[in-house]
Scaffold this motif. Structure first.
Motif, PDB file in Angstrom:
ATOM      1  N   TRP A  42      -8.340   9.990   4.257  1.00 55.24           N
ATOM      2  CA  TRP A  42      -6.962   9.535   4.091  1.00 55.24           C
ATOM      3  C   TRP A  42      -6.069  10.646   3.547  1.00 55.24           C
ATOM      4  O   TRP A  42      -4.925  10.784   3.951  1.00 55.24           O
ATOM      5  CB  TRP A  42      -6.913   8.298   3.197  1.00 55.24           C
ATOM      6  CG  TRP A  42      -7.399   7.070   3.904  1.00 55.24           C
ATOM      7  CD1 TRP A  42      -7.786   6.983   5.207  1.00 55.24           C
ATOM      8  CD2 TRP A  42      -7.563   5.765   3.360  1.00 55.24           C
ATOM      9  NE1 TRP A  42      -8.194   5.697   5.506  1.00 55.24           N
ATOM     10  CE2 TRP A  42      -8.064   4.925   4.391  1.00 55.24           C
ATOM     11  CE3 TRP A  42      -7.360   5.206   2.101  1.00 55.24           C
ATOM     12  CZ2 TRP A  42      -8.350   3.580   4.198  1.00 55.24           C
ATOM     13  CZ3 TRP A  42      -7.637   3.860   1.909  1.00 55.24           C
ATOM     14  CH2 TRP A  42      -8.126   3.054   2.947  1.00 55.24           C
ATOM     15  N   VAL A  71      -2.895  -2.637   2.354  1.00 56.12           N
ATOM     16  CA  VAL A  71      -2.708  -1.449   1.496  1.00 56.12           C
ATOM     17  C   VAL A  71      -1.618  -1.722   0.455  1.00 56.12           C
ATOM     18  O   VAL A  71      -1.775  -1.389  -0.721  1.00 56.12           O
ATOM     19  CB  VAL A  71      -2.384  -0.198   2.349  1.00 56.12           C
ATOM     20  CG1 VAL A  71      -1.959   0.977   1.477  1.00 56.12           C
ATOM     21  CG2 VAL A  71      -3.603   0.199   3.182  1.00 56.12           C
ATOM     22  N   ARG A  72      -0.516  -2.366   0.880  1.00 61.76           N
ATOM     23  CA  ARG A  72       0.554  -2.689  -0.082  1.00 61.76           C
ATOM     24  C   ARG A  72       0.049  -3.627  -1.172  1.00 61.76           C
ATOM     25  O   ARG A  72       0.322  -3.443  -2.354  1.00 61.76           O
ATOM     26  CB  ARG A  72       1.750  -3.310   0.649  1.00 61.76           C
ATOM     27  CG  ARG A  72       2.689  -2.258   1.233  1.00 61.76           C
ATOM     28  CD  ARG A  72       4.067  -2.852   1.522  1.00 61.76           C
ATOM     29  NE  ARG A  72       4.003  -3.878   2.557  1.00 61.76           N
ATOM     30  CZ  ARG A  72       4.017  -3.611   3.861  1.00 61.76           C
ATOM     31  NH1 ARG A  72       4.073  -2.369   4.283  1.00 61.76           N
ATOM     32  NH2 ARG A  72       3.977  -4.585   4.740  1.00 61.76           N
ATOM     33  N   ALA A 129     -11.160   0.164   2.061  1.00 62.78           N
ATOM     34  CA  ALA A 129      -9.934   0.013   1.279  1.00 62.78           C
ATOM     35  C   ALA A 129     -10.143  -0.955   0.115  1.00 62.78           C
ATOM     36  O   ALA A 129      -9.560  -0.801  -0.957  1.00 62.78           O
ATOM     37  CB  ALA A 129      -8.802  -0.481   2.181  1.00 62.78           C
ATOM     38  N   SER A 167      -1.469   4.279   9.541  1.00 60.71           N
ATOM     39  CA  SER A 167      -1.665   3.564  10.801  1.00 60.71           C
ATOM     40  C   SER A 167      -0.834   4.151  11.942  1.00 60.71           C
ATOM     41  O   SER A 167      -1.020   3.786  13.085  1.00 60.71           O
ATOM     42  CB  SER A 167      -1.365   2.070  10.632  1.00 60.71           C
ATOM     43  OG  SER A 167      -0.066   1.893  10.120  1.00 60.71           O
ATOM     44  N   MET A 225      -5.665   3.222  -4.834  1.00 63.00           N
ATOM     45  CA  MET A 225      -6.239   1.865  -4.697  1.00 63.00           C
ATOM     46  C   MET A 225      -7.605   1.732  -5.388  1.00 63.00           C
ATOM     47  O   MET A 225      -8.474   1.021  -4.923  1.00 63.00           O
ATOM     48  CB  MET A 225      -6.367   1.484  -3.209  1.00 63.00           C
ATOM     49  CG  MET A 225      -5.046   1.533  -2.493  1.00 63.00           C
ATOM     50  SD  MET A 225      -5.137   1.009  -0.760  1.00 63.00           S
ATOM     51  CE  MET A 225      -6.122   2.289  -0.025  1.00 63.00           C
ATOM     52  N   HIS A 274      -2.176  -1.689  -3.562  1.00 60.36           N
ATOM     53  CA  HIS A 274      -1.378  -0.842  -4.454  1.00 60.36           C
ATOM     54  C   HIS A 274      -0.881  -1.635  -5.643  1.00 60.36           C
ATOM     55  O   HIS A 274      -0.972  -1.199  -6.779  1.00 60.36           O
ATOM     56  CB  HIS A 274      -0.172  -0.266  -3.715  1.00 60.36           C
ATOM     57  CG  HIS A 274      -0.481   1.003  -2.997  1.00 60.36           C
ATOM     58  ND1 HIS A 274       0.306   1.502  -2.000  1.00 60.36           N
ATOM     59  CD2 HIS A 274      -1.503   1.878  -3.126  1.00 60.36           C
ATOM     60  CE1 HIS A 274      -0.225   2.637  -1.550  1.00 60.36           C
ATOM     61  NE2 HIS A 274      -1.324   2.867  -2.214  1.00 60.36           N
ATOM     62  N   GLU A 324      -2.116   4.436  -6.600  1.00 60.08           N
ATOM     63  CA  GLU A 324      -1.856   4.847  -5.218  1.00 60.08           C
ATOM     64  C   GLU A 324      -3.141   5.209  -4.475  1.00 60.08           C
ATOM     65  O   GLU A 324      -3.153   5.280  -3.258  1.00 60.08           O
ATOM     66  CB  GLU A 324      -0.856   6.014  -5.188  1.00 60.08           C
ATOM     67  CG  GLU A 324       0.532   5.549  -5.604  1.00 60.08           C
ATOM     68  CD  GLU A 324       1.623   6.579  -5.383  1.00 60.08           C
ATOM     69  OE1 GLU A 324       1.313   7.763  -5.155  1.00 60.08           O
ATOM     70  OE2 GLU A 324       2.796   6.181  -5.453  1.00 60.08           O
ATOM     71  N   HIS A 375     -12.680   0.503   7.794  1.00 57.30           N
ATOM     72  CA  HIS A 375     -11.559   0.937   6.954  1.00 57.30           C
ATOM     73  C   HIS A 375     -11.111  -0.181   6.020  1.00 57.30           C
ATOM     74  O   HIS A 375     -10.721   0.074   4.885  1.00 57.30           O
ATOM     75  CB  HIS A 375     -10.375   1.380   7.822  1.00 57.30           C
ATOM     76  CG  HIS A 375     -10.538   2.759   8.365  1.00 57.30           C
ATOM     77  ND1 HIS A 375     -10.968   3.008   9.639  1.00 57.30           N
ATOM     78  CD2 HIS A 375     -10.346   3.976   7.804  1.00 57.30           C
ATOM     79  CE1 HIS A 375     -11.017   4.317   9.832  1.00 57.30           C
ATOM     80  NE2 HIS A 375     -10.659   4.921   8.740  1.00 57.30           N
ATOM     81  N   ALA A 382       0.901   3.220   3.838  1.00 58.71           N
ATOM     82  CA  ALA A 382       0.261   2.446   4.906  1.00 58.71           C
ATOM     83  C   ALA A 382       0.776   2.856   6.282  1.00 58.71           C
ATOM     84  O   ALA A 382       0.011   3.025   7.226  1.00 58.71           O
ATOM     85  CB  ALA A 382       0.503   0.961   4.679  1.00 58.71           C
TER      86      ALA A 382
END
Length: 367
Positions: free
Chosen positions: A152, A57-58, A16, A235, A69, A61, A67, A12, A231
């Motif tokens: 996702w 993830v943040r 990402a 998770s 990514m 972004h 959004e 993952h 995110a």
């Protein structure tokens, strides 16, 4: 302490990062911001904590201003997801909200074609589907990228739907229009039902009675959701919809009550004795089934008690080492290992590296 939260596979993490790589961005600073050792990416067995993944993830972004990514067929501008949530809040029930959310994303040329199907011909089932792939430019994506985006999207709509009505919605089934990925065993805990791969399309079914459930969230609770989205949605785990998850829950609960580093003198006292995780007969008694039934049901779900015990201990070890507070010897005892060497061996088997090296690598990323 991040107790018992499921860790995220390195697959993952790699997926990402793919969008950022495609955009020509340097991913090393992004990994450092997330406190993920770049070295980990080379090891197929490596895992990161939900906190590390959420930070990544943040960072992605922000870096991609997208959004999705950089993984989608179009850029989804920051704020799109929030606006979709605002549009859904004013609906009287979940069915209307999901319909509106799907329609919102269909407004964007090249956006994902999400659909809620709940006509009477389906009996008691409602179906949420990803129709016609991810958009007109899907062929520009690698297979792994389009799979991860599809997964996702399904995860996020399921979590948002549950959030809107304040209840966990058990899925009756989930299917994916691609072959099993290398981390296929992670799908069941994420979706709460055994996945089916190689299906004609990506979709999930649930009891249609959920569609009439009223929306219980408002703009103030949405602010909290958005602070951690998406995110936190990726998770956050589903709870107790499979026997395996109930066993996991019992085992993580036992670890939690054994005292971690925050427990002060109790932890120091307990550090002299290894913790004892409950054995299968005890967990079976707690779930009100016979040990033989529990074994059979776990086998039907494609797992075993020992396997679950290992994943619970592995996830707890990764979370603790990433936080860098608890001494390794205390952690080993808390996880039920009577000696450090046994813990080192097990950790190397789970992740391909030693606890010390993992902690050192993760610490060196703190900037």
């Amino acid at each position: 302490m991040g107790h018992g939260r499921r860790t995220v596979t390195v697959h993952h993490v790699r997926a990402a990062l793919r969008g950022a790589q495609r955009l020509g961005l340097d991913t090393v600073p992004l990994l450092q911001r997330a406190r993920i050792p770049p070295l980990l990416l080379a090891d197929d067995r490596a895992r990161v904590s939900p906190e590390q993944f959420a930070r990544l993830v943040r960072a992605l972004h922000r870096a991609t201003a997208d959004e999705f990514m950089g993984l989608g067929t179009i850029r989804s501008r920051p704020g799109t997801f929030a606006m979709m949530c605002y549009a859904s809040l004013g609906c009287p029930d979940l069915g209307t909200a999901m319909e509106r959310g799907a329609r919102f994303y269909r407004l964007f040329p090249g956006g994902p074609d999400l659909a809620l199907e709940s006509d009477a011909g389906r009996g008691r089932e409602a179906v949420f589907a990803l129709r016609g792939g991810l958009g007109p430019h899907e062929d520009a994506l690698t297979a792994a990228e389009s799979h991860i985006v599809a997964e996702w999207l399904m995860l996020i709509w399921h979590r948002v739907a549950g959030w809107l009505i304040g209840r966990r919605i058990p899925l009756l089934w989930a299917q994916f229009a691609y072959p099993p990925p290398p981390y296929a065993e992670d799908y069941e805990p994420l979706f709460g039902c055994p996945p089916r791969f190689g299906a004609p399309r990506t979709a999930a079914g649930f009891d249609r009675r959920w569609l009439t459930a009223p929306i219980v969230q408002d703009e103030s609770t949405l602010q909290t959701l958005l602070r951690h989205a998406p995110a936190g949605l990726l998770s956050r785990r589903d709870y107790g919809t499979t026997v395996a998850e109930q066993v996991r829950h019992a085992l993580t609960g036992a670890l939690r009550t054994r005292g971690g580093p925050a427990d002060g003198p109790r932890a120091r006292h307990s550090a002299r004795h290894p913790a004892r995780l409950p054995e299968l007969p005890e967990v079976a008694a707690r779930l009100a089934v016979s040990p033989a039934t529990l074994r059979r049901r776990l086998r039907e779900e494609g797992t075993s008690f020992q396997e679950l015990k290992d994943t619970v201990r592995r996830d707890e070890a990764v979370s603790s080492l990433a936080e860098g507070v608890e001494p390794i010897a205390d952690l080993a005892l808390r996880l039920g290992f009577s000696e450090d060497t046994a813990f080192h061996r097990a950790f190397r088997r789970w992740t391909g590296t030693t606890p010390g090296a993992y902690r050192h690598e993760t610490r060196s990323q703190h900037i």
